[in-house]
Design an enzyme around this catalytic site. Structure first.
Site, PDB file in Angstrom:
ATOM      1  N   HIS A  22      -4.559   4.919  -2.013  1.00  0.00           N
ATOM      2  CA  HIS A  22      -4.505   3.463  -2.118  1.00  0.00           C
ATOM      3  C   HIS A  22      -4.397   3.041  -3.579  1.00  0.00           C
ATOM      4  O   HIS A  22      -5.198   3.433  -4.408  1.00  0.00           O
ATOM      5  CB  HIS A  22      -5.760   2.870  -1.475  1.00  0.00           C
ATOM      6  N   ASP A  64       0.454  -2.253  -0.322  1.00  0.00           N
ATOM      7  CA  ASP A  64      -0.898  -2.717  -0.610  1.00  0.00           C
ATOM      8  C   ASP A  64      -0.996  -4.226  -0.410  1.00  0.00           C
ATOM      9  O   ASP A  64      -0.516  -5.001  -1.235  1.00  0.00           O
ATOM     10  CB  ASP A  64      -1.278  -2.344  -2.041  1.00  0.00           C
ATOM     11  N   TYR A 113       9.199   0.427 -17.875  1.00  0.00           N
ATOM     12  CA  TYR A 113       9.221   1.852 -18.245  1.00  0.00           C
ATOM     13  C   TYR A 113       7.801   2.388 -18.422  1.00  0.00           C
ATOM     14  O   TYR A 113       7.479   3.489 -17.953  1.00  0.00           O
ATOM     15  CB  TYR A 113       9.993   2.083 -19.542  1.00  0.00           C
TER      16      TYR A 113
END
Length: 143
Positions: A22, A64, A113
């Site tokens: 999670h 999520d 990035y």
């Protein structure tokens, strides 16, 4: 081979998704993304498009729902006139599996990035569309 798993989901990719917990994040990187230089764990899916992989992954991968925006896109660089139509395709795919999806978080290129470097894994695709990079934050199974 196993029943019900799309052929596009390699054993390595399935293993990565199973290992993730999670809150862990996975990046689906387009063909221009510096995947090998950023990845802690790299899964090669050259020759496959990001929408194909996104559709296959979301069959198994819960997003999520405890965060406001569990899906992240790389923001278009200021001054770049590109209008990524692939984002609409991503939205349609995500809503098929997560009807309560309420939009994307957009992150500046270099911040994206840096976030990718912290991701659990990066999947290098053969996607040619510009700004086709996408981050998925893993949720929990409630069933």
């Amino acid at each position: 081979m196993l029943k019900g798993i799309p052929a596009i989901v390699s054993p390595d990719l399935m293993k990565i998704m199973m290992e993730m917990g999670h809150g862990d994040e996975i990046v689906l990187a387009d063909g221009n993304f510096p995947a090998a230089g950023c990845a802690q764990r790299l899964v090669r899916c050259d020759g496959h498009s990001t929408p194909q992989l996104l559709d296959a992954i979301l069959r198994f991968f819960p997003l999520d729902m405890y965060v406001d925006k569990p899906v992240v896109l790389m923001q278009v660089v200021p001054g770049d006139l590109t209008k990524p139509s692939i984002w609409d395709e991503y939205k349609r795919i995500i809503q098929r599996y997560e009807p309560s999806f309420n939009g994307f978080e957009f992150v500046e290129r270099f911040s994206f990035y840096e976030r990718a470097k912290r991701a659990y894994a990066i999947v290098a695709t053969g996607e040619k569309a510009l700004y086709a990079n996408i981050i998925l934050k893993k949720g929990v199974i409630t069933e």
